[in-house]
Design a protein around this motif. Sequence first.
Motif, mmCIF file in Angstrom:
data_model
loop_
_atom_site.group_PDB
_atom_site.id
_atom_site.type_symbol
_atom_site.label_atom_id
_atom_site.label_comp_id
_atom_site.label_asym_id
_atom_site.label_seq_id
_atom_site.Cartn_x
_atom_site.Cartn_y
_atom_site.Cartn_z
ATOM 1 N N TYR A 297 1.012 -1.159 -0.036
ATOM 2 C CA TYR A 297 0.088 0.153 0.285
ATOM 3 C C TYR A 297 1.337 1.101 0.378
ATOM 4 N N ALA A 298 1.695 1.253 1.034
ATOM 5 C CA ALA A 298 2.822 2.472 0.955
ATOM 6 C C ALA A 298 4.123 2.676 -0.188
ATOM 7 N N GLY A 299 3.887 1.580 -1.151
ATOM 8 C CA GLY A 299 4.791 1.888 -2.770
ATOM 9 C C GLY A 299 6.108 1.281 -2.677
ATOM 10 N N LEU A 300 6.445 0.534 -0.919
ATOM 11 C CA LEU A 300 7.525 0.017 -1.471
ATOM 12 C C LEU A 300 7.545 -1.637 -2.302
ATOM 13 N N ARG A 301 8.510 -2.617 -2.319
ATOM 14 C CA ARG A 301 9.075 -3.028 -2.572
ATOM 15 C C ARG A 301 9.422 -3.900 -1.727
ATOM 16 N N VAL A 302 9.454 -5.370 -1.665
ATOM 17 C CA VAL A 302 9.704 -6.300 -0.489
ATOM 18 C C VAL A 302 10.034 -7.803 -1.547
ATOM 19 N N ARG A 303 11.284 -8.168 -1.344
ATOM 20 C CA ARG A 303 12.260 -8.888 -0.790
ATOM 21 C C ARG A 303 11.091 -10.295 -0.943
ATOM 22 N N SER A 304 11.430 -11.831 -1.848
ATOM 23 C CA SER A 304 10.105 -12.059 -2.098
ATOM 24 C C SER A 304 10.065 -13.372 -0.600
ATOM 25 N N PRO A 305 8.461 -12.410 -0.446
ATOM 26 C CA PRO A 305 7.930 -13.240 0.386
ATOM 27 C C PRO A 305 7.263 -14.433 0.102
ATOM 28 N N PHE A 306 7.729 -15.400 -0.011
ATOM 29 C CA PHE A 306 7.447 -16.032 -0.539
ATOM 30 C C PHE A 306 8.082 -17.523 0.386
ATOM 31 N N THR A 307 8.091 -18.841 1.004
ATOM 32 C CA THR A 307 8.778 -20.079 0.561
ATOM 33 C C THR A 307 8.337 -20.468 -0.448
ATOM 34 N N GLU A 308 9.374 -21.291 -0.716
ATOM 35 C CA GLU A 308 9.182 -21.828 -2.601
ATOM 36 C C GLU A 308 7.529 -22.906 -2.040
ATOM 37 N N LYS A 309 7.491 -23.360 -1.255
ATOM 38 C CA LYS A 309 6.031 -24.189 -1.304
ATOM 39 C C LYS A 309 5.133 -23.080 -1.113
ATOM 40 N N GLU A 310 5.481 -21.604 0.010
ATOM 41 C CA GLU A 310 3.779 -20.346 -0.789
ATOM 42 C C GLU A 310 4.018 -20.448 -1.812
ATOM 43 N N ARG A 311 5.010 -19.734 -2.132
ATOM 44 C CA ARG A 311 5.586 -19.825 -3.309
ATOM 45 C C ARG A 311 4.521 -20.307 -4.965
ATOM 46 N N THR A 312 4.605 -21.619 -5.082
ATOM 47 C CA THR A 312 3.596 -22.516 -5.356
ATOM 48 C C THR A 312 2.456 -22.982 -4.672
ATOM 49 N N ASP A 313 2.226 -22.620 -3.827
ATOM 50 C CA ASP A 313 0.688 -22.152 -3.900
ATOM 51 C C ASP A 313 -0.370 -21.276 -4.690
ATOM 52 N N VAL A 314 0.929 -20.650 -4.586
ATOM 53 C CA VAL A 314 0.222 -19.296 -4.142
ATOM 54 C C VAL A 314 -0.101 -18.775 -6.013
ATOM 55 N N MET B 257 -3.447 -16.636 0.879
ATOM 56 C CA MET B 257 -2.239 -17.315 0.811
ATOM 57 C C MET B 257 -1.581 -17.184 2.344
ATOM 58 N N LYS B 258 -0.212 -17.782 2.355
ATOM 59 C CA LYS B 258 0.602 -17.523 3.427
ATOM 60 C C LYS B 258 1.415 -17.310 3.097
ATOM 61 N N LEU B 259 2.194 -16.088 4.068
ATOM 62 C CA LEU B 259 3.982 -16.116 3.436
ATOM 63 C C LEU B 259 4.949 -16.368 5.325
ATOM 64 N N THR B 260 5.700 -15.821 4.699
ATOM 65 C CA THR B 260 7.290 -15.937 6.507
ATOM 66 C C THR B 260 7.960 -15.632 6.110
ATOM 67 N N LEU B 261 8.156 -14.344 6.544
ATOM 68 C CA LEU B 261 8.942 -13.791 7.049
ATOM 69 C C LEU B 261 10.471 -14.094 7.389
ATOM 70 N N ASP B 262 11.354 -14.208 7.415
ATOM 71 C CA ASP B 262 12.828 -13.714 7.931
ATOM 72 C C ASP B 262 12.739 -12.988 9.860
ATOM 73 N N LYS B 263 13.269 -13.540 10.227
ATOM 74 C CA LYS B 263 13.276 -12.291 11.626
ATOM 75 C C LYS B 263 13.533 -10.842 10.503
ATOM 76 N N GLU B 264 15.688 -11.357 10.180
ATOM 77 C CA GLU B 264 16.447 -9.722 9.229
ATOM 78 C C GLU B 264 15.466 -9.628 8.481
ATOM 79 N N ASP B 265 14.427 -10.008 7.815
ATOM 80 C CA ASP B 265 13.585 -8.927 6.415
ATOM 81 C C ASP B 265 12.701 -8.699 6.646
ATOM 82 N N ARG B 266 12.397 -9.022 8.241
ATOM 83 C CA ARG B 266 10.865 -8.688 9.155
ATOM 84 C C ARG B 266 11.729 -6.957 9.865
#
Length: 811
Positions: A172-189, A225-234
């Motif tokens: 919403y704020a116009g920012l880009r995010v590094r991959s917010p998905f795990t491989e399994k989450e990406r495949t599902d979406v 959809m589900k997504l998981t960010l690692d601690k540093e990315d979050r």
Amino acid sequence: MEEEKKQKPTIPIRLNILFVIVFLFFATIILRLAYVQLVEGEQYRHELEKFSIRELPIPAPRGRILDKNGVVLVSNKPVYTVQYVEEQGQDIDEEKVADRLAQILVPDDSKIGTDKELLKKTIELRSTLPVGFKREETNALKEKIIPMLTRLPDVNQVAGMKDFDLVKTAMYAGLRVRSPFTEKERTDVVKKLNAYSEANGSDITYDDVNDWEIFKQAFKANLPMKLTLDKEDREDLIKEVQAQLRQLPTPAQLNGKSDMDLLRLASLFDLDITLPLTDEQRLHQWHKLSLLQEMRSPQLASYIPRRVKVNITQEEMFQIEERRTELPGISVELEAVRQIMPDPDGTGFATHILGYINAIPPQSLKEYMAQGYNAIDRVGITGLEAYYERYLRGKDGIMDVHVNKNSESVEKTMRQPAQPGNDLVLALDWRFQSRVEAILKEEVEKYKKLPSTPKEYNKTHVLVMNPNTGEILAMASYPDYDLNLYYDRKKFNENYSSLILPNELNDFIYTPYPPASTYKPLSLMISLQEGLTNPSETIYDSGGYYVGTAYKRNWRAGGHGKVNARRALQVSNNTYMYIMADRLLKKSSPWQNQFRILDYYNAQFGLGVKTGIDLPGEKKGWENPYLNYGNLADAFIGQYDLFTPMQIGQYVSTIANGGYRIRPHLVKEIRRGTTDPKEPGQTLSVIEPEVLNRVTIDPKHLQVVKEGMRMVTQPGGTASRDFVGLPFNVAAKSGTAQTGRKAENALLVGFAPYENPQLVFVVVAPNSLRDGTSSSAATGPVSRRLLEAYNELNPGVLTAPPVQTPAQSAK
């Protein structure tokens, strides 16, 4: 009194001591400065020069491409190129310069994007738009922005958000995010998005789309959809979101914003907008931004000139020269671009042989720069231009450019002149290549007009090569296009969608086709070599044969009656091949292993493996993954694996020359480049015939196959009408490939003269047949005419008595 008198002298003494200390301190500094200046000054001066001199590359002329007789096919021609560089002491308003240039230079492309895209491009280039909204338009824009601002959370709420809500807020704020998905989450979406797209009647798929775009589209479609960010990315994303929220205005603060500020907010929130511009103004802004983008190329240091536009007209050059004072940093220079020899009929020439050059692709920039290239260099993208890049590329000259601390040039000195690249000499005669292209065009257009021709038919490919040396004598597809279009951006854009894109792929090495009955010569050789039959055995064809539980039919209802090895090729009998395949399947257990025998012989003849042609990106064809019992019978009639026209050409050449698989090649010699186009350079290397392997087929079995192919062109053969009356004998094999679609492919391969093969031809006409039309109807006239043309241009070659060939001498 005496004590007071004794104490008085201590003050001057202390002052003297202090003076001496200070004097020695300053003396030490002065001596050190003198030492640095007089003794080490030269060293520091050189160190300073090292950081103030830059090397400016002087592009070297690219090597030429010539035909076997020395006729220049590809050369360099001088064109006017607009360049931009910020010189010392200049403070240039680049946007104003780009705007003035856009008034002079004709746009390359009349197509423009949406207003939303125009706005994004403007912001990306830190530019502005000449827009002024009416009060009601400004208010309407604010009304669109206010809901987006009010939807955003308070800064203090960000740290406590769940991962999904955090990423959603960042979007919403116009920012880009590094991959917010795990491989399994990406495949599902992706699966959900593809299903959603199909359910809504769209053919868009998301398998190759980047993760951020996948998230945006899934969110717009309201998909769970589900997504998981690692601690540093979050933690990093929390800081970025908080910083962005603090910078954004409140709804009340919008009243003090300019129209351009409001537009930036609209772009940030990805809102659809309509700009108060005329179509002419829109086109001008797109043109200005394209020029500005070239002027601000981020990969180049500021002292290196940037190409703004290549190949401008003389009239545009004069206008720029007249307005030089209004265009600081802009100059017009002469630069060499590639020029392909025009075909006599004005059409393209050797499109899929020569190739073209262009700017280094962004994904390859690091690789090329590691090899000594510069970011502004142009490299071969396709064809010989790409394959022989390291030979065609010259050695750039060097100009020393003295720059100041701002990397702005102060002085230029030529250190080393440029050296031209090496020349390529091809094995083909341009006259024969041109004749083949003309024949192909005439016959294709004639065939398309027949009532029986499928509407899907739109192209044909022709390959001609020397079976004894591997030299490519002609390689043409129709339709094709003029490679010079790549060096005229305006014409390129006008022709890209309709002409270039549909025909850009080199089908000779990229696109595999079913070989159909042209594979039967190999099927027969396998049968003879594996002891499944002998040349004199006769089978009776009543119209088909059971392979396992499946009844497979011959192409001719009622069959061909008595058939032996040679006649099986002459009439292209399917039943004979089915019986041989069934015998091979029953020869050993498990029967699945017999497919390995097929692969073994395929590779020996160049089928299913790379041929080694000197063109980039060659494919291996397509190997059928299915191993059902009946598939081997399908393979024996050429309806199983798929092969490229180049592989088929190498396969037929191996039959023609007596069993030697020779690497096909286009280039015959490499010569040292020369600055005098009339003087040929020194020969650096000669491409000799290279035998890759000798097949394990008994020569007597090869001879049986050659005799059967000779019978194909004689009375009773499937191509008997195509070569009647020629002053030399032709051996051939026709084929009709079922594609699973309404139209079928036609193929015709062969060699001549039969007694001493000097030429192999392959003609492939995809989607050219329907309702039992003979394959030679689509391929026969082309094959005959190309043989006639070769014989006319090379008298005696096809009619001369047999002589020993390089392949034969290797025996």
